[in-house]
Design an enzyme around this catalytic site. Structure first.
Site, PDB file in Angstrom:
ATOM      1  N   ASP A 166       8.373  -0.004 -10.776  1.00 19.82           N
ATOM      2  CA  ASP A 166       6.865   0.030 -10.829  1.00 19.82           C
ATOM      3  C   ASP A 166       6.883   1.519 -12.228  1.00 19.82           C
ATOM      4  O   ASP A 166       5.777   1.967 -11.745  1.00 19.82           O
ATOM      5  CB  ASP A 166       6.920   0.701  -9.985  1.00 19.82           C
ATOM      6  CG  ASP A 166       6.320  -0.367  -9.097  1.00 19.82           C
ATOM      7  OD1 ASP A 166       6.408  -1.252  -9.195  1.00 19.82           O
ATOM      8  OD2 ASP A 166       6.044   0.302  -7.672  1.00 19.82           O
ATOM      9  N   LYS A 185       0.287   4.912  -6.689  1.00 15.55           N
ATOM     10  CA  LYS A 185      -0.397   3.754  -6.645  1.00 15.55           C
ATOM     11  C   LYS A 185      -0.211   3.144  -5.673  1.00 15.55           C
ATOM     12  O   LYS A 185       0.134   3.358  -4.566  1.00 15.55           O
ATOM     13  CB  LYS A 185      -0.254   2.776  -7.396  1.00 15.55           C
ATOM     14  CG  LYS A 185       2.026   2.417  -7.396  1.00 15.55           C
ATOM     15  CD  LYS A 185       1.732   0.911  -6.706  1.00 15.55           C
ATOM     16  CE  LYS A 185       3.161   0.748  -5.743  1.00 15.55           C
ATOM     17  NZ  LYS A 185       3.474   0.119  -5.253  1.00 15.55           N
ATOM     18  N   GLY A 204       5.827   2.677  -0.195  1.00 15.97           N
ATOM     19  CA  GLY A 204       4.707   1.170  -0.984  1.00 15.97           C
ATOM     20  C   GLY A 204       3.681   2.000  -1.843  1.00 15.97           C
ATOM     21  O   GLY A 204       3.189   1.006  -2.561  1.00 15.97           O
ATOM     22  N   LEU A 205       4.258   2.824  -2.032  1.00 18.61           N
ATOM     23  CA  LEU A 205       3.079   3.955  -2.623  1.00 18.61           C
ATOM     24  C   LEU A 205       2.932   4.202  -4.434  1.00 18.61           C
ATOM     25  O   LEU A 205       2.753   4.941  -5.244  1.00 18.61           O
ATOM     26  CB  LEU A 205       2.092   5.131  -2.211  1.00 18.61           C
ATOM     27  CG  LEU A 205       2.236   4.538  -0.583  1.00 18.61           C
ATOM     28  CD1 LEU A 205       1.966   6.205   0.025  1.00 18.61           C
ATOM     29  CD2 LEU A 205       0.018   3.769  -1.334  1.00 18.61           C
ATOM     30  N   PRO A 233       4.215  10.012   0.799  1.00 18.71           N
ATOM     31  CA  PRO A 233       5.103   9.128   1.167  1.00 18.71           C
ATOM     32  C   PRO A 233       5.674   8.665   1.237  1.00 18.71           C
ATOM     33  O   PRO A 233       5.743   7.790   0.032  1.00 18.71           O
ATOM     34  CB  PRO A 233       4.272   8.225   2.633  1.00 18.71           C
ATOM     35  CG  PRO A 233       2.617   9.094   2.709  1.00 18.71           C
ATOM     36  CD  PRO A 233       2.443   9.902   0.832  1.00 18.71           C
ATOM     37  N   VAL A 234       7.321   8.537   1.700  1.00 18.12           N
ATOM     38  CA  VAL A 234       8.716   7.873   1.487  1.00 18.12           C
ATOM     39  C   VAL A 234       8.521   6.658   2.131  1.00 18.12           C
ATOM     40  O   VAL A 234       8.530   6.926   2.310  1.00 18.12           O
ATOM     41  CB  VAL A 234       9.507   9.132   1.218  1.00 18.12           C
ATOM     42  CG1 VAL A 234      11.081   7.439   0.749  1.00 18.12           C
ATOM     43  CG2 VAL A 234       9.939   9.985   0.202  1.00 18.12           C
ATOM     44  N   GLY A 262       8.193   7.804  -6.204  1.00 23.92           N
ATOM     45  CA  GLY A 262       9.157   7.888  -7.104  1.00 23.92           C
ATOM     46  C   GLY A 262       9.202   7.522  -8.375  1.00 23.92           C
ATOM     47  O   GLY A 262       9.448   8.022  -9.617  1.00 23.92           O
ATOM     48  N   SER A 263       8.632   6.651  -8.294  1.00 21.99           N
ATOM     49  CA  SER A 263       8.428   5.989  -9.668  1.00 21.99           C
ATOM     50  C   SER A 263       7.517   6.666 -10.890  1.00 21.99           C
ATOM     51  O   SER A 263       7.185   6.947 -11.778  1.00 21.99           O
ATOM     52  CB  SER A 263       7.668   4.795  -9.648  1.00 21.99           C
ATOM     53  OG  SER A 263       9.013   3.605  -8.487  1.00 21.99           O
TER      54      SER A 263
HETATM   55  O1  C5P Z   1      13.083  -1.830  -9.458  1.00 17.76           O
HETATM   56  P1  C5P Z   1      13.547  -1.070  -8.404  1.00 17.76           P
HETATM   57  O2  C5P Z   1      14.160  -0.006  -8.880  1.00 17.76           O
HETATM   58  O3  C5P Z   1      11.592  -0.927  -8.057  1.00 17.76           O
HETATM   59  O4  C5P Z   1      12.979  -2.739  -7.588  1.00 17.76           O
HETATM   60  C1  C5P Z   1      14.200  -1.738  -5.851  1.00 17.76           C
HETATM   61  C2  C5P Z   1      14.249  -3.339  -5.306  1.00 17.76           C
HETATM   62  O5  C5P Z   1      13.476  -4.255  -4.809  1.00 17.76           O
HETATM   63  C3  C5P Z   1      15.517  -4.577  -6.235  1.00 17.76           C
HETATM   64  O6  C5P Z   1      16.339  -3.775  -5.970  1.00 17.76           O
HETATM   65  C4  C5P Z   1      15.033  -5.284  -5.641  1.00 17.76           C
HETATM   66  O7  C5P Z   1      15.711  -5.737  -4.684  1.00 17.76           O
HETATM   67  C5  C5P Z   1      13.576  -5.228  -5.052  1.00 17.76           C
HETATM   68  N1  C5P Z   1      12.695  -6.050  -6.390  1.00 17.76           N
HETATM   69  C6  C5P Z   1      12.659  -7.714  -6.602  1.00 17.76           C
HETATM   70  N2  C5P Z   1      11.153  -7.477  -7.545  1.00 17.76           N
HETATM   71  C7  C5P Z   1      10.866  -7.189  -7.863  1.00 17.76           C
HETATM   72  C8  C5P Z   1      10.509  -5.475  -8.079  1.00 17.76           C
HETATM   73  C9  C5P Z   1      11.971  -5.128  -6.769  1.00 17.76           C
HETATM   74  O8  C5P Z   1      13.233  -7.714  -6.143  1.00 17.76           O
HETATM   75  N3  C5P Z   1       9.574  -7.699  -9.529  1.00 17.76           N
END
Ligand code: C5P
Length: 303
Positions: free
Chosen positions: A140, A8, A102-103, A98-99, A106-107
């Site tokens: 995500d 994405k 921001g794409l 790519p890891v 994994g989600s």
């Molecule tokens: O939910 P996810 O594992 O993708 O989030 C990874 C990290 O990104 C969270 O631990 C948090 O630090 C940050 N995050 C956030 N606010 C969001 C999504 C992610 O602060 N809405």
């Protein structure tokens, strides 16, 4: 069963201040792009769930959301028949997204695992019932149950599908370094960023989805850009160089490090990507379709 998991980009990303639970409230327009991981699911004897990957640097234990998704769905399976032979699954991941870019790779893998195993195991959950499992896996993941185009709120898990944008293509630019999402949000907090009112506003999607790229691009923002450029100053410089070289607005996706710009037609995106590859030889630059069709084994075949 062969399943595609698209990446994405966040066309637009507004971020509120840090909440009590450590997350940040978002308002984001997310769309899938034509860059895919492939997942292959094979039923096996017993009840075991295994994961392998064609790249050695990707974890294949519980550190990988695919396994966590499979385990969370397994807990919702109906009572299994005594001695039923093929209740296990071997999952193979062909990793192309790519890891740390921001794409959402994994989600997306996790969401597609929920969808695929829901079919393979005949678990019979509706998308609305998969939604809480997805949200528990990551912010995500729920989007990828509702792709290709959605307005995402909350910490990302409240997803409202909206029409795809009028531009059909993007040029994606991936630098040779990734960025850690928690590190970028940490910098966001230290910089005192976050506008609580921005994430409560409804966006004028019905108008925005009609706009060609030249008129849409100036309306798009990503509130995480200053934080990401504080963590990795080279990325801010690269974005400025790309805007100069392409003569158009370039945005970051999610918490970085990937950058993109939009084109109305795929042919224009290919031409721009070819030109940029000649100038920026060390970068991964690719023209990708926006909101591609997913023609894989989760689609019922008729006839
Ligand atoms: O939910 P996810 O594992 O993708 O989030 C990874 C990290 O990104 C969270 O631990 C948090 O630090 C940050 N995050 C956030 N606010 C969001 C999504 C992610 O602060 N809405």
């Amino acid at each position: 069963m062969r399943v595609f998991a698209p990446a994405k980009i966040n066309l637009h990303l507004r971020v509120g201040p840090r909440r009590e639970d450590g997350f940040h409230s978002l308002a984001s327009w997310m769309v899938t792009i034509g860059l895919f991981d492939t997942l292959i699911f094979e039923r096996t004897r017993g009840e075991g769930i295994t994961l392998s990957c064609d790249r050695g640097d990707i974890p294949t234990d519980e550190g990988n959301l695919i396994l966590r998704a499979a385990q969370s769905l397994a807990a919702h399976r109906p009572e299994r028949r005594e001695g039923s032979a093929l209740d296990g699954v071997a999952i193979r991941l062909l990793k192309r997204i790519p890891v740390g870019a921001g794409l959402g790779g994994g989600s997306s893998d996790a969401a597609r695992t929920l969808v695929a195993l829901n079919q393979l195991w005949h678990t019979g959950l509706e998308i609305e019932q998969l939604q809480p499992l997805a949200a528990a896996l990551g912010s995500d993941v729920a989007f990828f149950l509702n792709q290709p185009s959605a307005d995402c709120r909350g910490r990302g898990e409240h997803v409202t599908p909206i029409p795809p944008p009028r531009p059909k293509a993007a040029v994606l630019i991936c630098p040779p370094y990734g960025l850690s999402t928690p590190a970028v949000y940490g910098a966001f907090d230290r910089l005192g960023l976050g506008d609580a009112t921005a994430v409560d506003q409804p966006f004028p999607w019905p108008q925005w989805t009609e706009l060609p790229s030249e008129r849409l691009l100036p309306l798009l923002t990503n509130d995480l850009e200053p934080a990401a450029f504080a963590v990795q100053p080279d990325l801010g410089k690269l974005r400025a160089q790309l805007e100069d070289a392409m003569g158009r607005i370039v945005r970051m996706s999610g918490s970085g490090s990937s950058l993109f710009t939009l084109f109305d037609m795929m042919s224009d995106a290919h031409a721009a990507a070819d030109r940029m590859r000649a100038t920026f030889a060390d970068l991964h630059i690719e023209a990708v379709e926006l909101c591609p069709m997913l023609n894989d084994d989760t689609i019922p075949k008729h006839g």
